[in-house]
Design a protein around this motif. Sequence first.
Motif, short mmCIF file in Angstrom:
data_model
loop_
_atom_site.label_atom_id
_atom_site.label_comp_id
_atom_site.label_asym_id
_atom_site.label_seq_id
_atom_site.Cartn_x
_atom_site.Cartn_y
_atom_site.Cartn_z
N THR A 172 0.93 -1.41 -0.05
CA THR A 172 0.05 0.01 -0.02
C THR A 172 0.84 1.43 -0.03
O THR A 172 0.49 2.19 -0.61
CB THR A 172 -0.97 0.08 1.16
N THR A 230 0.24 0.33 -4.30
CA THR A 230 -0.62 -0.57 -5.07
C THR A 230 -1.87 0.03 -5.76
O THR A 230 -2.54 0.49 -4.88
CB THR A 230 -0.98 -1.81 -4.21
N LEU A 285 -5.65 0.29 -6.92
CA LEU A 285 -6.93 -0.37 -6.34
C LEU A 285 -7.39 -1.15 -7.30
O LEU A 285 -7.79 -2.56 -7.14
CB LEU A 285 -8.15 0.80 -6.40
N GLU A 291 -6.78 -4.65 -5.87
CA GLU A 291 -5.82 -4.47 -4.58
C GLU A 291 -4.59 -5.29 -4.38
O GLU A 291 -4.43 -6.07 -3.54
CB GLU A 291 -6.59 -4.15 -3.17
N LYS A 335 -14.81 1.78 -3.42
CA LYS A 335 -13.45 2.23 -3.52
C LYS A 335 -12.98 2.90 -4.88
O LYS A 335 -12.24 3.54 -4.93
CB LYS A 335 -12.65 0.89 -3.09
#
Length: 282
Positions: A11, A15, A17, A77, A178
């Motif tokens: 993250t 990375t 989504l 993700e 998201k």
Amino acid sequence: MSTATESDPRTEAGTPLVELSDVSKYYGNVKALEGVSLEVHAGEISCVLGDNGAGKSTLIKIIAGLHQHDAGSFTIEGEEARLSSPREALDRGIATVYQDLAVVPLMPVWRNFFLGSEPTKGFGPFKHLDARAMRETTRSELLRMGIDLRDVDQPIGTLSGGERQCVAIARAVYFGAKVLVLDEPTAALGVKQSGVVLKYVAAARDAGLGVVLITHNPHHAYLVGDRFVLLKRGTMAGSHLKSEIALEELTRQMAGGSELEQLSHELERAQGPEHLGGHPMH
């Protein structure tokens, strides 16, 4: 060994989504998409540009869980994904807002905001919709996105096309998306209404969502976009960060610059006197 309080290094490294890498889709012998790559990051807008038949709708269908890719990789993700339905995409945090919005025109705005996810009160035979909570939530969520509707009881069909798009964006944010995929949200709108919609697209980005904006308008894309992917007949015609390309060049590539230059030469020749029966026009 990492502790629970440490953040995931992937993250921190950013990375995506959603990431498509060399994705292809075939319908029989027809190549709808071939070797297309796209990254969608939190708090960024990735624009997919292309004319009709460029493969934009096929790309949407793969991300939205309507169709599965035939080659390449699709990760959510960092995890390899093969979505089997739009419901699964929603469960993974991907919301798609189509150009022809799925709304019930005669129902009030608040009913459309909660359509299919209505909160209820009471138990058993006494269970009923919690209309008051839905009205209040709709009003406050729209306000949070900067949308000030006079009356959430008005039928959604009385709103302008731009306002309906904005309600759909606010709904996706409220229900925890998201990634927000927007299918040509400004295609049928005038300049002022397009500006309103782009403002709320930017608000979704600022709320931390990763946005995929599908459009054939490079000017709209450049106003809000961070990344640009150009599609042409199902293949990649270009991939750029905003810092790497000016609006003029993006527009030229989108319009098929070299093809237009070739066409203009042909048209100039075609307008010569020899093509008009040898008689110059007066």
